[in-house]
Design an enzyme around this catalytic site. Sequence first.
Site, PDB file in Angstrom:
ATOM      1  N   SER A  10      49.672  12.005  14.136  1.00 28.80           N
ATOM      2  CA  SER A  10      50.567  12.712  15.248  1.00 28.80           C
ATOM      3  C   SER A  10      51.091  14.387  14.134  1.00 28.80           C
ATOM      4  O   SER A  10      51.536  13.698  12.899  1.00 28.80           O
ATOM      5  CB  SER A  10      51.017  12.102  16.126  1.00 28.80           C
ATOM      6  OG  SER A  10      51.374  13.165  16.649  1.00 28.80           O
ATOM      7  N   TYR A  14      57.574   5.928  17.924  1.00 28.32           N
ATOM      8  CA  TYR A  14      56.463   6.411  17.657  1.00 28.32           C
ATOM      9  C   TYR A  14      56.806   7.254  16.119  1.00 28.32           C
ATOM     10  O   TYR A  14      55.656   7.341  15.179  1.00 28.32           O
ATOM     11  CB  TYR A  14      56.123   6.641  18.750  1.00 28.32           C
ATOM     12  CG  TYR A  14      54.499   7.983  19.245  1.00 28.32           C
ATOM     13  CD1 TYR A  14      53.457   6.799  19.307  1.00 28.32           C
ATOM     14  CD2 TYR A  14      54.261   8.840  18.372  1.00 28.32           C
ATOM     15  CE1 TYR A  14      52.360   8.176  19.563  1.00 28.32           C
ATOM     16  CE2 TYR A  14      53.255  10.117  18.448  1.00 28.32           C
ATOM     17  CZ  TYR A  14      52.766   9.951  19.171  1.00 28.32           C
ATOM     18  OH  TYR A  14      51.289   9.780  19.535  1.00 28.32           O
TER      19      TYR A  14
HETATM   20  N1  LIG Z   1      47.732  12.190  23.383  1.00 28.54           N
HETATM   21  C1  LIG Z   1      48.111  13.029  22.178  1.00 28.54           C
HETATM   22  O1  LIG Z   1      48.680  13.929  22.066  1.00 28.54           O
HETATM   23  C2  LIG Z   1      48.001  12.389  20.770  1.00 28.54           C
HETATM   24  C3  LIG Z   1      48.800  13.313  19.893  1.00 28.54           C
HETATM   25  C4  LIG Z   1      49.239  12.540  18.324  1.00 28.54           C
HETATM   26  C5  LIG Z   1      48.218  11.807  18.862  1.00 28.54           C
HETATM   27  N2  LIG Z   1      47.935  10.781  19.527  1.00 28.54           N
HETATM   28  C6  LIG Z   1      47.009   9.521  18.592  1.00 28.54           C
HETATM   29  O2  LIG Z   1      45.803   9.455  18.806  1.00 28.54           O
HETATM   30  C7  LIG Z   1      45.689   7.814  19.602  1.00 28.54           C
HETATM   31  C8  LIG Z   1      45.231   7.970  20.733  1.00 28.54           C
HETATM   32  O3  LIG Z   1      46.133   8.649  22.211  1.00 28.54           O
HETATM   33  P1  LIG Z   1      45.209   8.658  22.554  1.00 28.54           P
HETATM   34  O4  LIG Z   1      46.267   9.977  23.587  1.00 28.54           O
HETATM   35  O5  LIG Z   1      43.848   8.445  23.051  1.00 28.54           O
HETATM   36  O6  LIG Z   1      45.939   7.274  23.598  1.00 28.54           O
HETATM   37  P2  LIG Z   1      45.306   6.698  24.725  1.00 28.54           P
HETATM   38  O7  LIG Z   1      46.264   6.117  25.359  1.00 28.54           O
HETATM   39  O8  LIG Z   1      44.244   7.279  25.587  1.00 28.54           O
HETATM   40  O9  LIG Z   1      44.485   5.741  24.798  1.00 28.54           O
HETATM   41  C9  LIG Z   1      44.959   4.178  22.891  1.00 28.54           C
HETATM   42  C10 LIG Z   1      44.024   3.740  23.018  1.00 28.54           C
HETATM   43  O10 LIG Z   1      44.850   2.408  22.542  1.00 28.54           O
HETATM   44  C11 LIG Z   1      44.323   1.525  23.184  1.00 28.54           C
HETATM   45  N3  LIG Z   1      45.139   0.190  23.184  1.00 28.54           N
HETATM   46  C12 LIG Z   1      46.509   0.139  23.301  1.00 28.54           C
HETATM   47  N4  LIG Z   1      47.167  -1.407  22.630  1.00 28.54           N
HETATM   48  C13 LIG Z   1      46.238  -1.710  22.377  1.00 28.54           C
HETATM   49  C14 LIG Z   1      46.122  -3.024  21.849  1.00 28.54           C
HETATM   50  N5  LIG Z   1      47.425  -3.826  21.439  1.00 28.54           N
HETATM   51  N6  LIG Z   1      45.051  -3.529  21.407  1.00 28.54           N
HETATM   52  C15 LIG Z   1      43.702  -2.343  21.378  1.00 28.54           C
HETATM   53  N7  LIG Z   1      43.414  -1.593  21.831  1.00 28.54           N
HETATM   54  C16 LIG Z   1      44.949  -0.646  22.565  1.00 28.54           C
HETATM   55  C17 LIG Z   1      44.305   1.634  24.821  1.00 28.54           C
HETATM   56  O11 LIG Z   1      44.178   0.446  25.927  1.00 28.54           O
HETATM   57  C18 LIG Z   1      43.938   3.207  25.048  1.00 28.54           C
HETATM   58  O12 LIG Z   1      42.466   2.899  25.070  1.00 28.54           O
HETATM   59  C19 LIG Z   1      47.324   7.080  18.927  1.00 28.54           C
HETATM   60  O13 LIG Z   1      47.551   6.575  17.527  1.00 28.54           O
HETATM   61  C20 LIG Z   1      48.256   8.476  19.390  1.00 28.54           C
HETATM   62  O14 LIG Z   1      49.533   7.478  18.752  1.00 28.54           O
HETATM   63  C21 LIG Z   1      47.940  11.621  20.384  1.00 28.54           C
END
Ligand SMILES: NC(=O)c1ccc[n+]([C@@H]2O[C@H](COP(=O)([O-])OP(=O)(O)OC[C@H]3O[C@@H](n4cnc5c(N)ncnc54)[C@H](O)[C@@H]3O)[C@@H](O)[C@H]2O)c1
Length: 271
Positions: free
Chosen positions: A153, A166
């Site tokens: 991120s 985070y």
């Molecule tokens: N959305 C954003 O703006 C953003 C920005 C930068 C980085 N990210 C990173 O991208 C990645 C995905 O984020 P997203 O926005 O798609 O989130 P999201 O919440 O849509 O998806 C995250 C997924 O991880 C799964 N998960 C969480 N804990 C878990 C566990 N203990 N065991 C198995 N699965 C688990 C959830 O069930 C979910 O399906 C993350 O690492 C997040 O930090 C997101």
Amino acid sequence: MTSSTPHSASLDSLDSLDSLDLTGRTALVTGAAGGIGRACALRLAAAGAKVRAVDRDAAGLEELADAARGAAGGVEPQVLDLTDLDAAEQAAAGTDVLVNNAGLQLVRPLQEFPPDVFHTVLTVMLEAPFRLIRGALPHMYGQGWGRIVNISSVHGLRASPYKSAYVAAKHGLEGLSKTAALEGAAHGVTSNCVNPGYVRTPLVERQIADQARAHGIPEERVLSEVLLQDSAMKRLLEPEEVAEAVAYLCTPQASFVTGTSLVLDGGWTAH
Ligand SMILES: NC(=O)c1ccc[n+]([C@@H]2O[C@H](COP(=O)([O-])OP(=O)(O)OC[C@H]3O[C@@H](n4cnc5c(N)ncnc54)[C@H](O)[C@@H]3O)[C@@H](O)[C@H]2O)c1
């Protein structure tokens, strides 16, 4: 470039990104039931990979498997809670491409941040990636090829208030990724981070209310005044755009790209 230069043969034969072909490869994507992980699973399956889609959300995985029907590769759902670290390590055995994506977020000032949530965030977002890499490396090293992509991120490079767990986990993931790159180089294994700004996913939608409370402003002002405040481009990134960056890191064109962080942040870190 003339054909006499040392790298011309390989460079001349490189095709465009459209040609990413992962036929015969296995890819494991964590957190594949939603958001960025789902987009990555679909992108890699479309490129021919057999995708092991790991998540704790069984219904989301079923929906993904339906959406992937007809893809060149396929999606094999695996319901797994990544806090089970031994199971996570075992799940990664035999994979050629590993996408460490699963994550969670809590927005809370440090003095109010629940220690058990801090522990869970570090477990899922840093320790599980370590165990998944550990489980994947013997096969990757054995065949002399592997791709590790860690979804970090902007918060792997910059901090924001109220996101201690985070930010700590993502900064740790950057270090883990670089170490994997150094150790993997001699074995044909690359390791990189992809660093998105804010992406249109459930994780972001869920934090709008938390951010409003923490900053003392109404929810409708959170996007422009908090989330996109430092982004030169005033829009959310789409999950499919992140998946394209992941796909790029799996191409032959990216075989010299390792130990780095591919930032997709609309100019945020240009400040
Ligand atoms: N959305 C954003 O703006 C953003 C920005 C930068 C980085 N990210 C990173 O991208 C990645 C995905 O984020 P997203 O926005 O798609 O989130 P999201 O919440 O849509 O998806 C995250 C997924 O991880 C799964 N998960 C969480 N804990 C878990 C566990 N203990 N065991 C198995 N699965 C688990 C959830 O069930 C979910 O399906 C993350 O690492 C997040 O930090 C997101």
